[in-house]
Design an enzyme around this catalytic site. Sequence first.
Site, PDB file in Angstrom:
ATOM      1  CD  GLU A   1      -2.624   1.371   2.659  1.00  0.00           C
ATOM      2  OE1 GLU A   1      -3.813   1.793   2.460  1.00  0.00           O
ATOM      3  OE2 GLU A   1      -1.974   1.032   3.541  1.00  0.00           O
TER       4      GLU A   1
ATOM      5  CD1 TRP B   1      -6.173   1.234  -0.080  1.00  0.00           C
ATOM      6  CD2 TRP B   1      -7.669   2.678  -0.057  1.00  0.00           C
ATOM      7  NE1 TRP B   1      -5.616   2.203   0.765  1.00  0.00           N
ATOM      8  CE2 TRP B   1      -6.521   3.292   0.592  1.00  0.00           C
ATOM      9  CE3 TRP B   1      -8.869   3.863  -0.176  1.00  0.00           C
ATOM     10  CZ2 TRP B   1      -6.625   4.462   1.315  1.00  0.00           C
ATOM     11  CZ3 TRP B   1      -8.834   4.867   0.410  1.00  0.00           C
ATOM     12  CH2 TRP B   1      -7.570   5.134   1.142  1.00  0.00           C
TER      13      TRP B   1
ATOM     14  CE1 TYR C   1      -3.636   9.139   3.569  1.00  0.00           C
ATOM     15  CE2 TYR C   1      -4.961   7.578   2.616  1.00  0.00           C
ATOM     16  CZ  TYR C   1      -4.729   8.083   3.623  1.00  0.00           C
ATOM     17  OH  TYR C   1      -5.468   8.096   4.863  1.00  0.00           O
TER      18      TYR C   1
ATOM     19  CB  CYS D   1      -6.813   8.494   8.256  1.00  0.00           C
ATOM     20  SG  CYS D   1      -8.613   8.058   7.838  1.00  0.00           S
TER      21      CYS D   1
ATOM     22  NE  ARG E   1      -8.823  12.782   8.434  1.00  0.00           N
ATOM     23  CZ  ARG E   1      -9.878  12.181   8.427  1.00  0.00           C
ATOM     24  NH1 ARG E   1     -10.776  12.121   9.317  1.00  0.00           N
ATOM     25  NH2 ARG E   1     -10.378  11.200   7.308  1.00  0.00           N
TER      26      ARG E   1
END
Length: 298
Positions: free
Chosen positions: A63, A85, A127, A179, A200
């Site tokens: 990943e 995912w 990302y 995240c 977060r």
Amino acid sequence: MRHPEYQYLDLMERVLEQGDERIDRTGVGTRSLFGAMVRFDLSDGTAPIFTTKRVYWKTAVKEMLWFLTGQTNIQSLLKDNVRIWTDWPLATYRRETGEDVSQEEFEQRVVNDDAFAARWGELGPVYGKQWRRWMGADGREHDQIAGLVRALRETPASRRMLFHGWNVAELGEMALPPCHMVYQYHVTSDGRLNCLLFQRSVDLLLGKPFNCVGASALLLMLAQQADLVPGELVWVGGDVHLYLNHFEQAREQIKRQPRPFPKMSLLKRAASIDDYEIGDFQVDGYAPHPPISAEVAV
């Protein structure tokens, strides 16, 4: 010395005992604490691949390598046997088409049909897009990872060596906003590379073990590219939570006694940060407890 994995187990126990319980975005509900920190020393070659349940470290590293490519479609992940995912595009497909397709059938269609993958396998500007192709107001793309590698080599005393994924203008287009959103790096005077990762939102049972592996792998790659040695991984969590349907699994894991962390190493020096493959990573001495299964909240 107390095993460093107890930092994680103790955090799970605090969430169970002291966390604030509420209904969250997914509708499943969580019990959470706000603000936590754990630290892992990678300088002796060990990596925080948790041992109180099996963590599929190759999946986590794959990943991270996918993030570094800048890709945002799950097709290449699925071709590499990474399915973590799928839940988000699958939920979108079911909602928008009304077709109650199985996950296995959906994944096969994404793998085999490029047009289907382009329409339904896309996660939006998640990302990798932000790390490698952040779009500035001037219309230029900014490669945060390349800039970080350059800074580590040329200005290692800088306090500006970081990258992040919280692009406010594009949050609404993402299947899931980032995240693990900020990675900051620090080089000591004796050449050790430290990383502080701010996350977060933390799915403590399922997400955090993967995030620790991914961040450790990235730390090894960046250290090698900048002729440094791995130092400390400092993890900081914002909303640290357990989903209400993960309590039983968390209690089972807390009962288990940690085993020695394994060693993680790179088998060769890659030409650039873009040239690493899963076969370049070696993990030795990993003997975890059995896996603990739990459902992802979407």
